[in-house]
Enzyme design. Structure first.
Site, short mmCIF file in Angstrom:
data_model
loop_
_atom_site.label_atom_id
_atom_site.label_comp_id
_atom_site.label_asym_id
_atom_site.label_seq_id
_atom_site.Cartn_x
_atom_site.Cartn_y
_atom_site.Cartn_z
N HIS A 17 -15.80 8.04 9.89
CA HIS A 17 -14.71 7.07 9.75
C HIS A 17 -14.59 6.29 11.05
CE1 HIS A 17 -10.57 6.04 7.96
NE2 HIS A 17 -10.69 5.32 9.06
N HIS A 19 -14.55 2.03 12.35
CA HIS A 19 -14.54 0.61 11.99
C HIS A 19 -15.33 -0.19 13.02
CE1 HIS A 19 -11.34 0.89 8.87
NE2 HIS A 19 -10.97 1.94 9.58
N ASP A 21 -15.24 -3.43 13.64
CA ASP A 21 -14.46 -4.42 14.36
C ASP A 21 -13.48 -3.79 15.34
OD1 ASP A 21 -12.81 -3.42 12.39
OD2 ASP A 21 -11.94 -5.36 11.83
N GLY A 209 -6.29 -1.38 5.69
CA GLY A 209 -5.15 -2.26 5.91
C GLY A 209 -3.83 -1.56 5.64
N HIS A 236 -8.44 5.06 2.53
CA HIS A 236 -7.42 5.23 3.54
C HIS A 236 -6.15 5.68 2.82
CE1 HIS A 236 -9.94 3.00 6.36
NE2 HIS A 236 -9.06 3.22 7.31
N GLU A 239 -1.95 7.95 5.71
CA GLU A 239 -1.85 7.59 7.12
C GLU A 239 -0.41 7.19 7.43
OE1 GLU A 239 -3.98 4.75 10.48
OE2 GLU A 239 -4.20 4.24 8.36
#
Length: 402
Positions: A17, A19, A21, A209, A236, A239
């Protein structure tokens, strides 16, 4: 329990996991910004660490601020290839042998950069780095492998990117939520098509997101499509929202893994008035996850930075996950934004949670076993076996005092 930093560095590891970016080299972000005449708060690494990429954040909005700057420089094929190449090199330098990098292609699509261009550029950088790495390994070492996970956005609007601006404009007669679901479906269809027509290791689908107010089941059609086309699914979930979000991920979205899962045990986060026995609801959900071996992708530092209700890492639900014998894998989430790496995350875990050597080994091995490995199951078993054997050789080395 072996917690020597050198031991943590040398053992074979995964990151399931992470990202892209959120994981650029800071020096590369500054360099690309200068090339593109992009204004940054500072053009020194120390300055950017002080003003943007911090160890601690005052709010989620402050945490997310960094993605604004990384997104600005990820707008050309060359930039994406460079970032992906460096990402692979940096991961291997920390002993990672298998990584699944996730990114949202629709954030990077422009008039001159198609979905295929985005994915192929990222894959080219990873592939080039992998070949360089694997050429120099000894015979007993497991090779460096990777997979790509494409992310749709739980929430988006026309301001998110030039792609979304065009997409929302073309769907004038659809509601915002309908447009979000349609964009998600468009992405998973594109991912399956490119996977099937190329040798690019697209291994999974995810939604990322803002979780609160944007339930996963709004993407059910997309996850059904991924499921029907043998594309692995991670979500996701848990969270920011509670156990119901995780329930939706596994029942509506066929989740093979859960991203974060931090709020799994929070009775106070259950909002459905029809759930009378919240304790029983959570107990059954936890048992289902454990029995199904649905792995939780745990991101300790990221959770501590974004969930301000967590006053100490020892309050993290990882301890309860371990008590319930859940399958967990330790991940970084965002290497740059969270100022972390996989060795730091493993050390944070071993310094703050009770683990036997077997428990620690199981967590490391789960990363390989529950990966969305690109290739046959037979090949995966051989690869996992080689990684376990190499892990045991490192343990033996340190047991002998070397």
């Amino acid at each position: 329990m072996l917690t020597k930093e050198r031991f943590l560095l040398e053992i074979p590891k995964t990151d399931l996991h992470v990202h892209l970016d959120g994981s650029l080299r800071l020096s590369t972000l500054i360099d690309l910004a200068k090339q593109k005449n992009i204004r940054l708060p500072s053009y020194t690494e120390d300055g950017m660490r002080e003003l943007v990429f911090k160890d601690k954040y005052e709010s989620l909005d402050e945490y997310l601020k960094g993605f604004f700057y990384t997104g600005l420089v990820m707008d050309t094929a060359d930039a994406l290839e460079r970032i992906a190449y460096e990402f692979a090199i940096d991961n291997f330098s920390e002993g990672i042998r298998y990584v699944e990098v996730r990114f949202a292609p629709q954030l990077h699509i422009t008039d001159s950069l198609s979905f295929e261009d985005v994915v192929k550029s990222i894959n080219k950088g990873l592939e080039t780095a992998s070949k360089e790495i694997n050429m120099n390994l000894s015979e007993n070492e497991p090779e460096f492998r990777y997979g790509l996970i494409v992310c749709a956005m739980r929430y988006c609007n026309a301001d998110f990117s030039s792609y979304y601006k065009s997409f929302f404009k073309m769907h004038t007669y659809s509601s915002e939520r309908e447009c979000i679901s349609l964009a998600s479906l468009e992405l998973v269809k594109a991912a399956v098509k490119l996977r099937d027509e190329s040798d690019i290791p697209i291994v999974g689908f995810d939604i990322a997101g803002s979780e609160w107010g944007h339930p996963a089941d709004e993407h059910k059609q997309s996850y059904d499509y991924a499921h029907q086309h043998f594309l692995h699914k991670t979500v996701h979930a848990g969270e920011a929202s509670g156990p119901e979000s995780i329930f939706s991920a596994v029942t509506s979205c066929h989740a093979d893994r859960i991203g974060h899962g931090l709020q799994l045990f929070r009775e106070d986060k259950i909002i459905d008035p029809l759930i009378d026995d919240k304790k029983m609801y959570i107990s059954r959900l936890v048992n289902f996850l454990a029995d199904s071996r649905i792995t939780v992708e745990v991101c300790l530092t990221s959770n501590l930075q974004t969930m301000l209700e967590l006053k100490s890492i020892t309050e993290h639900s990882l301890s309860k996950m371990l008590d319930k014998r859940l399958s967990v894998s330790i991940c970084t989430d965002n290497r740059l934004v969270s100022n972390t790496n996989i060795c730091k995350e493993l050390k944070l875990m071993t310094d703050n949670f009770y683990l036997t050597e077997k428990m620690f080994k199981d967590i490391v091995v789960y990363g390989f076993k529950r990966s969305f490995f690109y290739g046959s199951y037979s090949d995966k078993r051989k690869y996992v076996g080689k990684c376990i054997a190499y892990y045991e050789s490192i343990v033996q080395k340190y047991s002998n005092g070397k």
